[in-house]
Design a protein around this motif. Structure first.
Motif: not given
Length: 327
Positions: A6, A90, A121, A123, A147
């Motif tokens: 990210s 997010l 994913r 965030d 991360t």
């Protein structure tokens, strides 16, 4: 999970590096920790041997993660204290535990409500404290090392030693920002310990996540009932949903200072001023002696007795999601 990094990074603050923390945080304890006599008494009455005969009644759904716009906040309960929180665009994990078992405890009753590979994913991660059922090393190892990780005071080094590069440590009432979402670390009635000689060497607490111009969600982590909820409400008005623990409360003489029961969780939600209670910390691991599904029955009864609308109790099944849409 997609291992693509990210691009988000926590807002830089002077707290991120070079801060010297106290050697321990025992002065933050609400009540003294159990002594040797208490531990021996617990062993005599059976210790953490939950009545697991009703585990086939633990509600489970496999709906997958919802796709939501940045103006919508969505919670998906993975199990125990693990949520996937989608807020302000997010995707945030709370106390991520995907392991089948944790040290000293039987394997989880049912698999995680979301497969790790389906996260795609992540965030950010928020950690409430370092107990093994909230800080799971095998799960952390699976995360990309850039991360963004938000942790209590004096826990950052644990992550840095494992190669994480975006670690933010906070004391109570401190905050940081990521992608416009604010992360505030708030007190809890609990403690920390991971090894034989590290009692209260790192802090513990909960998190308030606030989307820019949008929703506010509170993740309590692990906590007993006490005075902090009213103070959290005063400092962070307008909490839309409170993720609160309702299990691991019996025997009460031992667990009361550090684990709420369902009735206390409902009262905490009232004091927080939150319209929605998302229940957690039950139905996943055999940690204490109450029957596996008793917390769900009791929280529903306590919610009704408090006169709260049934639809506002997010008594989630493992794998279930609920959402707050923009006004």
């Amino acid at each position: 999970m997609d291992q693509t990094a990210s691009p988000l990074r926590p807002a830089s603050t002077p707290r991120d590096t070079g801060r010297v923390w106290p050697k321990n945080f025992a002065d933050r304890l609400t009540e003294p920790l159990p002594g040797v006599r208490d531990m021996l008494r617990l062993v005599r009455v059976g210790g953490p041997l939950a009545a697991i005969g009703d585990t086939d009644r633990i509600p489970v759904r496999r709906d997958g993660l919802p796709t939501v716009p940045a103006t919508t906040t969505a919670l998906t309960w993975v199990g125990h204290a693990t949520f996937v929180v989608q807020i302000g665009g997010l995707r945030v994990l709370t106390d991520p535990v995907w392991s089948r078992r944790i040290p000293g405890i039987r394997p989880r009753f049912v698999p995680p409500g979301v497969a790790f590979a389906d996260l795609r994913r992540v965030d950010a991660v928020v950690i409430s404290h370092n107990h093994y059922d909230h800080l799971d090393a095998p799960t952390i190892k699976r995360l990309p090392r850039d991360t963004a990780v938000f942790v209590p005071a004096a826990l950052g080094e644990w992550f840095r030693r494992r190669g994480f590069r975006a670690v933010t440590e906070l004391d109570w009432w401190e905050s940081a920002e990521l992608g416009g979402v604010r992360f505030d670390f708030v007190p809890a009635h609990h403690w920390s310990k991971r090894g034989l000689a590290d009692t209260c060497r790192s802090l513990w607490g909960g998190w308030v996540l606030t989307a820019p111009g949008g929703h506010r969600a509170y993740f309590a982590g692990d906590t007993g009932y006490g005075r902090w909820f009213g103070e959290i409400a005063r400092r962070y008005p307008g909490i839309d949903v409170a993720m609160l623990p309702i299990g691991a409360y019996h025997p009460r003489w031992f667990m009361r200072p550090v684990h709420m029961n369902p009735e206390e969780a409902v009262q905490a939600c009232v004091e927080l001023g939150a319209p929605h209670l998302a229940s957690m910390h039950w139905g996943t691991f055999a940690m204490t002696t109450e029957p596996a599904t008793e917390p769900l029955t009791r929280v529903r009864a306590a919610w009704a007795a408090a006169g709260r609308p049934a639809a506002d109790l997010w008594d989630l099944a493992i794998g279930e999601s609920r959402r707050l849409d923009s006004a």
